[in-house]
Write a protein that holds these residues in place. Structure first.
Motif, PDB file in Angstrom:
ATOM      1  N   UNK A 284       0.817  -1.213   0.000  1.00 56.22           N
ATOM      2  CA  UNK A 284       0.000   0.000   0.000  1.00 56.22           C
ATOM      3  C   UNK A 284       0.852   1.265   0.000  1.00 56.22           C
ATOM      4  N   UNK A 285       1.947   1.244   0.735  1.00 51.71           N
ATOM      5  CA  UNK A 285       2.793   2.439   0.815  1.00 51.71           C
ATOM      6  C   UNK A 285       3.425   2.771  -0.526  1.00 51.71           C
ATOM      7  N   UNK A 286       3.723   1.751  -1.314  1.00 48.25           N
ATOM      8  CA  UNK A 286       4.296   1.990  -2.637  1.00 48.25           C
ATOM      9  C   UNK A 286       3.267   2.626  -3.558  1.00 48.25           C
ATOM     10  N   UNK A 287       2.047   2.107  -3.550  1.00 48.22           N
ATOM     11  CA  UNK A 287       1.008   2.629  -4.431  1.00 48.22           C
ATOM     12  C   UNK A 287       0.565   4.032  -4.003  1.00 48.22           C
ATOM     13  N   UNK A 288       0.437   4.249  -2.705  1.00 49.24           N
ATOM     14  CA  UNK A 288       0.036   5.578  -2.252  1.00 49.24           C
ATOM     15  C   UNK A 288       1.111   6.618  -2.539  1.00 49.24           C
ATOM     16  N   UNK A 289       2.363   6.186  -2.619  1.00 50.47           N
ATOM     17  CA  UNK A 289       3.449   7.110  -2.943  1.00 50.47           C
ATOM     18  C   UNK A 289       3.246   7.727  -4.329  1.00 50.47           C
ATOM     19  N   UNK A 290       2.638   6.970  -5.232  1.00 54.71           N
ATOM     20  CA  UNK A 290       2.424   7.465  -6.594  1.00 54.71           C
ATOM     21  C   UNK A 290       1.412   8.608  -6.622  1.00 54.71           C
ATOM     22  N   UNK A 291       0.276   8.451  -5.927  1.00 53.89           N
ATOM     23  CA  UNK A 291      -0.746   9.490  -6.031  1.00 53.89           C
ATOM     24  C   UNK A 291      -0.621  10.589  -4.980  1.00 53.89           C
ATOM     25  N   UNK A 292       0.257  10.422  -4.008  1.00 53.04           N
ATOM     26  CA  UNK A 292       0.470  11.504  -3.048  1.00 53.04           C
ATOM     27  C   UNK A 292       1.690  12.356  -3.363  1.00 53.04           C
ATOM     28  N   UNK A 293       2.683  11.803  -4.053  1.00 49.70           N
ATOM     29  CA  UNK A 293       3.927  12.543  -4.310  1.00 49.70           C
ATOM     30  C   UNK A 293       4.306  12.544  -5.791  1.00 49.70           C
ATOM     31  N   UNK A 294       4.340  11.370  -6.419  1.00 53.08           N
ATOM     32  CA  UNK A 294       4.825  11.276  -7.804  1.00 53.08           C
ATOM     33  C   UNK A 294       3.905  12.013  -8.770  1.00 53.08           C
ATOM     34  N   UNK A 295       2.616  11.693  -8.769  1.00 53.96           N
ATOM     35  CA  UNK A 295       1.680  12.313  -9.710  1.00 53.96           C
ATOM     36  C   UNK A 295       1.594  13.827  -9.531  1.00 53.96           C
ATOM     37  N   UNK A 296       1.439  14.357  -8.313  1.00 53.87           N
ATOM     38  CA  UNK A 296       1.418  15.818  -8.164  1.00 53.87           C
ATOM     39  C   UNK A 296       2.711  16.496  -8.602  1.00 53.87           C
ATOM     40  N   UNK A 297       3.830  15.794  -8.517  1.00 51.91           N
ATOM     41  CA  UNK A 297       5.100  16.381  -8.917  1.00 51.91           C
ATOM     42  C   UNK A 297       5.220  16.471 -10.440  1.00 51.91           C
ATOM     43  N   UNK A 298       4.677  15.483 -11.148  1.00 51.49           N
ATOM     44  CA  UNK A 298       4.806  15.451 -12.601  1.00 51.49           C
ATOM     45  C   UNK A 298       3.646  16.111 -13.335  1.00 51.49           C
ATOM     46  N   UNK A 299       2.551  16.365 -12.667  1.00 54.01           N
ATOM     47  CA  UNK A 299       1.392  16.974 -13.330  1.00 54.01           C
ATOM     48  C   UNK A 299       1.741  18.251 -14.085  1.00 54.01           C
ATOM     49  N   UNK A 300       2.315  19.266 -13.437  1.00 52.20           N
ATOM     50  CA  UNK A 300       2.582  20.529 -14.149  1.00 52.20           C
ATOM     51  C   UNK A 300       3.583  20.358 -15.280  1.00 52.20           C
ATOM     52  N   UNK A 301       4.613  19.547 -15.075  1.00 53.11           N
ATOM     53  CA  UNK A 301       5.627  19.367 -16.116  1.00 53.11           C
ATOM     54  C   UNK A 301       5.020  18.739 -17.362  1.00 53.11           C
ATOM     55  N   UNK A 302       4.183  17.743 -17.169  1.00 54.84           N
ATOM     56  CA  UNK A 302       3.570  17.065 -18.308  1.00 54.84           C
ATOM     57  C   UNK A 302       2.604  17.989 -19.031  1.00 54.84           C
ATOM     58  N   UNK A 303       1.809  18.739 -18.287  1.00 53.27           N
ATOM     59  CA  UNK A 303       0.828  19.606 -18.934  1.00 53.27           C
ATOM     60  C   UNK A 303       1.489  20.773 -19.652  1.00 53.27           C
ATOM     61  N   UNK A 304       2.544  21.308 -19.086  1.00 53.60           N
ATOM     62  CA  UNK A 304       3.252  22.386 -19.778  1.00 53.60           C
ATOM     63  C   UNK A 304       3.918  21.860 -21.045  1.00 53.60           C
ATOM     64  N   UNK A 305       4.397  20.621 -21.008  1.00 56.94           N
ATOM     65  CA  UNK A 305       5.008  20.035 -22.208  1.00 56.94           C
ATOM     66  C   UNK A 305       3.975  19.866 -23.320  1.00 56.94           C
ATOM     67  N   UNK A 306       2.781  19.399 -22.969  1.00 52.65           N
ATOM     68  CA  UNK A 306       1.773  19.191 -24.005  1.00 52.65           C
ATOM     69  C   UNK A 306       1.284  20.523 -24.559  1.00 52.65           C
ATOM     70  N   UNK A 307       1.208  21.572 -23.714  1.00 52.92           N
ATOM     71  CA  UNK A 307       0.779  22.865 -24.226  1.00 52.92           C
ATOM     72  C   UNK A 307       1.846  23.465 -25.136  1.00 52.92           C
ATOM     73  N   UNK A 308       3.123  23.249 -24.797  1.00 53.97           N
ATOM     74  CA  UNK A 308       4.206  23.703 -25.663  1.00 53.97           C
ATOM     75  C   UNK A 308       4.165  22.967 -26.996  1.00 53.97           C
ATOM     76  N   UNK A 309       3.876  21.670 -26.947  1.00 53.40           N
ATOM     77  CA  UNK A 309       3.751  20.877 -28.162  1.00 53.40           C
ATOM     78  C   UNK A 309       2.569  21.350 -28.997  1.00 53.40           C
ATOM     79  N   UNK A 310       1.462  21.676 -28.327  1.00 55.74           N
ATOM     80  CA  UNK A 310       0.300  22.168 -29.039  1.00 55.74           C
ATOM     81  C   UNK A 310       0.550  23.509 -29.693  1.00 55.74           C
ATOM     82  N   UNK A 311       1.307  24.400 -29.029  1.00 50.12           N
ATOM     83  CA  UNK A 311       1.642  25.697 -29.616  1.00 50.12           C
ATOM     84  C   UNK A 311       2.496  25.532 -30.860  1.00 50.12           C
ATOM     85  N   UNK A 312       3.379  24.537 -30.866  1.00 50.30           N
ATOM     86  CA  UNK A 312       4.229  24.303 -32.025  1.00 50.30           C
ATOM     87  C   UNK A 312       3.418  23.776 -33.194  1.00 50.30           C
TER      88      UNK A 312
END
Length: 269
Positions: A227-255
């Motif tokens: 459980x601690x491994x899986x909860x680590x993904x949605x409490x720390x990993x996903x929130x950390x990568x959310x902005x980076x991924x979305x900014x990358x896709x918006x940059x790709x869309x602008x291009x």
């Protein structure tokens, strides 16, 4: 820091006027608050020899985590709706996704997040506890708390599945169905590929966030070492990568929009 910098960048620019960045701003705020509820205490416990937390702080963290987690689920749904309108109804996009509509969606997300978290708090605050007050987890979660209760927790476990697991499952199914049966399937191969490229990163975040949540909350009230491994993904990993991924896709869309016609740029920006 990443979420904080993205919030400043969006707030101090004209990007806040665009619906996608409007939702991204609130997603970053939700992620910032969400991880701040878990990470500081985790870092302190890693350095401390005796790891303790008061009952009031335990219940406060439990309430805030479920409140912010539900808000994040609903904001991801709102962002998926924004992508659906941009791809399927491009000529009406600016009318449908008006500022008033975006604010209404955010208010609905906050209201929807309050319902499951309040029901959890009302259910757990009067539970009788006995035995050693120790949990095998790095933050205050539902099932480790129920494990300490001195009563039959079957009904409360069902309430957790309905409040958390079922909401996440229904939302996940709706998102995946809307992407593959409506947003993507109804277009020719070339347009389908571009639509998929626009949605792929959002789908990645949805899967990264929802799959661990479903593993934890769509089952009976039991705890496992994984459980601690899986909860680590949605409490720390996903929130950390959310902005980076979305900014990358918006940059790709602008291009891509510079290489397409006016209608195509409206559809895939």
């Amino acid at each position: 820091m990443g979420n904080f910098l993205i919030m400043i960048s969006i707030r101090w620019s004209l990007l806040i006027d665009q619906p996608m960045y409007f939702f991204l701003n609130y997603l970053s705020l939700s992620d910032l608050c969400y991880t701040s509820t878990v990470t500081p205490k985790l870092m302190i416990d890693l350095l401390a020899e005796r790891k303790t937390i008061s009952y009031s702080n335990f219940m406060t963290q439990l309430f805030i985590l479920h409140f912010l987690g539900a808000i994040e689920i609903f904001i991801l749904t709102g962002m998926a709706y924004d992508r659906y309108v941009a791809i399927c109804k491009p000529l009406h996009y600016t009318i449908i996704m008006s500022r008033a509509k975006c604010k209404t969606i955010i208010i609905a997300c906050c209201t929807g997040g309050l319902i499951p978290s309040a029901s959890h708090g009302a259910s757990f605050i009067f539970l009788p506890f006995c035995g050693p007050s120790e949990i095998d987890h790095y933050f205050c979660d539902v099932y480790p708390l129920l494990k300490l209760a001195c009563m039959d927790i079957y009904r409360i476990g069902l309430l957790v599945v309905v409040n958390s697991g079922l909401i996440a499952l229904v939302t996940f199914v709706i998102l995946m169905t809307s992407y593959f049966l409506h947003t993507i399937r109804d277009y020719p191969a070339e347009s389908c590929t571009k639509a998929l490229s626009t949605c792929s990163f959002h789908i990645t975040i949805v899967v990264l966030f929802f799959m661990p949540v479903l593993f934890i909350y769509i089952r009976p009230a039991e705890t496992f070492p994984e459980d601690k491994v899986f909860t680590f993904f949605y409490t720390i990993i996903a929130p950390m990568f959310n902005p980076l991924i979305y900014l990358y896709i918006e940059k790709l869309g602008d291009k891509e929009c510079c290489e397409e016609s006016v209608v195509s740029s409206i559809a895939f920006l």
